[in-house]
Design an enzyme around this catalytic site. Structure first.
Site, PDB file in Angstrom:
ATOM      1  N   LYS A  94      15.873 -15.776  -4.324  1.00 32.35           N
ATOM      2  CA  LYS A  94      17.055 -15.259  -5.022  1.00 32.35           C
ATOM      3  C   LYS A  94      17.525 -16.331  -6.003  1.00 32.35           C
ATOM      4  O   LYS A  94      18.446 -17.099  -5.709  1.00 32.35           O
ATOM      5  CB  LYS A  94      18.141 -14.886  -4.008  1.00 32.35           C
ATOM      6  N   TYR A 145      31.785 -17.779  -2.942  1.00 36.80           N
ATOM      7  CA  TYR A 145      31.225 -16.544  -2.401  1.00 36.80           C
ATOM      8  C   TYR A 145      31.693 -16.291  -0.988  1.00 36.80           C
ATOM      9  O   TYR A 145      31.746 -17.170  -0.186  1.00 36.80           O
ATOM     10  CB  TYR A 145      29.682 -16.547  -2.444  1.00 36.80           C
ATOM     11  N   GLU A 162      21.450 -21.237  -5.689  1.00 35.05           N
ATOM     12  CA  GLU A 162      22.078 -20.731  -6.923  1.00 35.05           C
ATOM     13  C   GLU A 162      22.431 -21.889  -7.842  1.00 35.05           C
ATOM     14  O   GLU A 162      23.155 -22.805  -7.454  1.00 35.05           O
ATOM     15  CB  GLU A 162      23.348 -19.928  -6.584  1.00 35.05           C
ATOM     16  N   GLU A 214      17.926 -18.893  -1.496  1.00 33.71           N
ATOM     17  CA  GLU A 214      18.838 -18.801  -2.643  1.00 33.71           C
ATOM     18  C   GLU A 214      19.491 -20.145  -2.983  1.00 33.71           C
ATOM     19  O   GLU A 214      20.557 -20.475  -2.471  1.00 33.71           O
ATOM     20  CB  GLU A 214      19.935 -17.751  -2.352  1.00 33.71           C
ATOM     21  N   ARG A 223      38.385  -3.719   4.950  1.00 38.02           N
ATOM     22  CA  ARG A 223      37.046  -4.222   4.596  1.00 38.02           C
ATOM     23  C   ARG A 223      36.004  -3.206   5.047  1.00 38.02           C
ATOM     24  O   ARG A 223      35.038  -2.929   4.336  1.00 38.02           O
ATOM     25  CB  ARG A 223      36.794  -5.603   5.236  1.00 38.02           C
ATOM     26  N   ASP A 250      27.621  -9.127   1.076  1.00 41.81           N
ATOM     27  CA  ASP A 250      27.822 -10.040   2.207  1.00 41.81           C
ATOM     28  C   ASP A 250      28.973 -11.005   1.970  1.00 41.81           C
ATOM     29  O   ASP A 250      28.985 -12.100   2.533  1.00 41.81           O
ATOM     30  CB  ASP A 250      26.527 -10.828   2.459  1.00 41.81           C
ATOM     31  N   LYS A 281      19.864 -14.120   4.515  1.00 40.26           N
ATOM     32  CA  LYS A 281      20.122 -14.864   3.278  1.00 40.26           C
ATOM     33  C   LYS A 281      20.812 -16.186   3.569  1.00 40.26           C
ATOM     34  O   LYS A 281      21.647 -16.269   4.475  1.00 40.26           O
ATOM     35  CB  LYS A 281      21.004 -14.009   2.375  1.00 40.26           C
ATOM     36  N   SER A 323      19.232  -8.589  -6.620  1.00 39.88           N
ATOM     37  CA  SER A 323      19.978  -8.646  -5.356  1.00 39.88           C
ATOM     38  C   SER A 323      21.406  -8.964  -5.777  1.00 39.88           C
ATOM     39  O   SER A 323      21.930 -10.036  -5.502  1.00 39.88           O
ATOM     40  CB  SER A 323      19.404  -9.737  -4.450  1.00 39.88           C
TER      41      SER A 323
HETATM   42  P1  13P Z   1      26.324 -12.224  -7.224  1.00 40.33           P
HETATM   43  O1  13P Z   1      25.331 -11.207  -7.685  1.00 40.33           O
HETATM   44  O2  13P Z   1      27.737 -11.750  -7.278  1.00 40.33           O
HETATM   45  O3  13P Z   1      26.133 -13.540  -7.893  1.00 40.33           O
HETATM   46  O4  13P Z   1      26.057 -12.457  -5.677  1.00 40.33           O
HETATM   47  C1  13P Z   1      25.245 -13.476  -5.267  1.00 40.33           C
HETATM   48  C2  13P Z   1      24.996 -13.483  -3.834  1.00 40.33           C
HETATM   49  O5  13P Z   1      24.502 -14.446  -3.329  1.00 40.33           O
HETATM   50  C3  13P Z   1      25.275 -12.316  -3.023  1.00 40.33           C
HETATM   51  O6  13P Z   1      24.484 -12.325  -1.856  1.00 40.33           O
END
Ligand code: 13P
Length: 420
Positions: A290, A420, A250, A248, A118, A96, A208, A359
């Site tokens: 996640k 990202y 992170e 998520e 893409r 994504d 997500k 994921s």
């Molecule tokens: P990565 O596995 O590259 O850290 O990707 C994280 C993400 O949020 C992709 O949806």
């Protein structure tokens, strides 16, 4: 009764509850006059009747005012989606990347960042034979959800043919957090319900939202609370639109923090996130998490073994995540392809309350993209690599990955400040 109600601390009770309780207290206080009259009739039955009527009135008042029965017309479907996506040996292909991120990765290989390129790259990923064997779903960017494969099928149809669920990134990215020392917050709540409804219509069944927490930039309580609140409000909206939300937050790999410091931050972040999700009425048995694995920062001198990462990650999860959560689908976050598989495998050496899986974006795609390199003559070779990476991680999901049989690269994919 009045004494009991009065003993409930007002601060712990939401405003409508408080008002109802105050009304009930007033009603209860009015009872003695009636009770006195009834007792003059010296009827024990009448006394009991008054008590029952009073209790019934209080219950009716409470129900009418504060107990909203949650009706989510998608409740059964959400459970079915989450259950099917967490079958043994299955994880998620994250693909994504936003147009600038995907484009940046293409350009690094000399491929022009245009929509057609893409699409061609996403075609390589999604038309990989037997992709559905180890990927229960793939997370797409908005553009991809509406595109078609080279063979003419829509990407949604390609995924359905694999037995995979289409997922969609619904956050609209990170922004600097005001008055912070370089922290960020995630935006995307505007028109979120409408966007989720349109994505459901287009075939998406999960979604997500990725926010980040930076250890070197803080993390401040302010940033953690903003992240948790944003995730919870998104989760509630997504469930009401029939999409299983991936939650998520992170915790970035950037920094020289130790694994123990990461453990503390992860514990705090998940505690806050669950508090907020409960406040928002998110159905915890119909979400996917996640998280980042609990590992030392990329610049920490003291490295950790797969067993140490697995032990601290599981310790954190066990102390924070209710067992009703169906799946914990880790991100790879810049770990090497090999480490992400080894760490996942190590976590699945024990029986866990949840499906612990992957994921991954970078840890599934990295070698695939380099192999394809924009040339469709390399498509088959690139697809074989994706199928192998999905299979290896599927094995790791079941704790059965054998590193001695793997050709996977161990080179780190960490990029400082990766967007990202
Ligand atoms: P990565 O596995 O590259 O850290 O990707 C994280 C993400 O949020 C992709 O949806």
């Amino acid at each position: 009764m009045a004494a009991i109600l009065a003993s409930i601390p007002a601060v712990a009770v939401a405003a409508p509850v408080r008002e109802t309780r105050q009304r009930n207290v007033a009603r209860a206080a009015a009872v003695p006059a009636r009770v006195t009259r009834t007792m003059q009739l010296s009827s024990k039955t009448a006394m009991a009747g008054v008590r029952m009527q009073t209790a019934a009135r209080a219950t009716r008042a409470t129900r009418a005012t504060v107990v909203a029965v949650q009706a989510n017309k998608y409740a059964d479907e959400l459970l079915e989606t989450a259950t099917n996506m967490t079958k043994p040996g299955k994880g998620i292909l994250a693909m994504d990347e936003s147009n600038p991120t995907c484009g940046g990765r293409l350009e690094a290989l000399g491929i022009e960042n245009i929509e057609e390129n893409r699409r061609r790259y996403r075609d390589v990923l999604l038309t990989t034979p037997n992709l559905g064997e180890h990927c229960g779903g793939a997370i797409l960017f908005d553009e991809t959800l509406y595109q078609s494969a080279t063979d003419g099928r829509t990407f949604v149809q390609v995924m359905k043919d694999h037995g995979m669920y289409p997922g969609i990134k619904v956050d609209t990215g990170l922004r600097p957090l005001a008055n912070s020392n370089g922290e960020q917050w995630c935006q995307g709540h505007d028109q979120l319900a409408e966007r989720c409804a349109a994505y459901y219509e287009q075939g998406a069944r999960f979604c997500k939202w990725r926010t980040v927490v930076s250890i070197p930039a803080g993390p401040t309580m302010q940033a953690v609370k903003v992240a948790a609140d944003g995730l919870a409000r998104y989760g509630a909206i997504a469930q009401n639109a029939g999409l299983v939300p991936i939650i998520e937050p992170e915790i970035l790999l950037d920094g020289d923090h130790t694994i123990e410091q990461n453990f503390e931050v992860a514990s705090l972040v998940w505690a806050e996130t669950f508090k907020c999700m409960m406040d928002q009425g998110v159905m915890l048995d119909r979400i996917l998490l996640k998280p980042s694995m609990v590992a030392p920062g990329a610049d920490c001198e003291k490295k950790a073994s797969a067993e140490e990462v697995a032990a601290l990650t599981l310790k954190m999860l066990n102390s924070r995540i209710p067992p009703c959560v169906p799946g914990i689908m880790f991100l790879s976050g810049g770990l090497s392809e090999l480490d992400s598989t080894l760490y996942l495998n190590a976590m699945n050496q024990t029986a866990n309350p949840w499906h612990i899986s992957f994921s991954y974006a970078r840890a599934l795609q990295n070698t695939v993209l380099k192999t394809w390199a924009g040339d469709d003559d390399n498509k088959e070779e690139a697809q074989k690599i994706l199928a192998r990476r999905a299979k290896e991680n599927g094995e790791a999901q079941m704790g059965k990955f054998d590193v001695t049989k793997s050709e996977t690269e161990g080179a780190s994919m960490y990029v400082k400040g990766y967007v990202y």
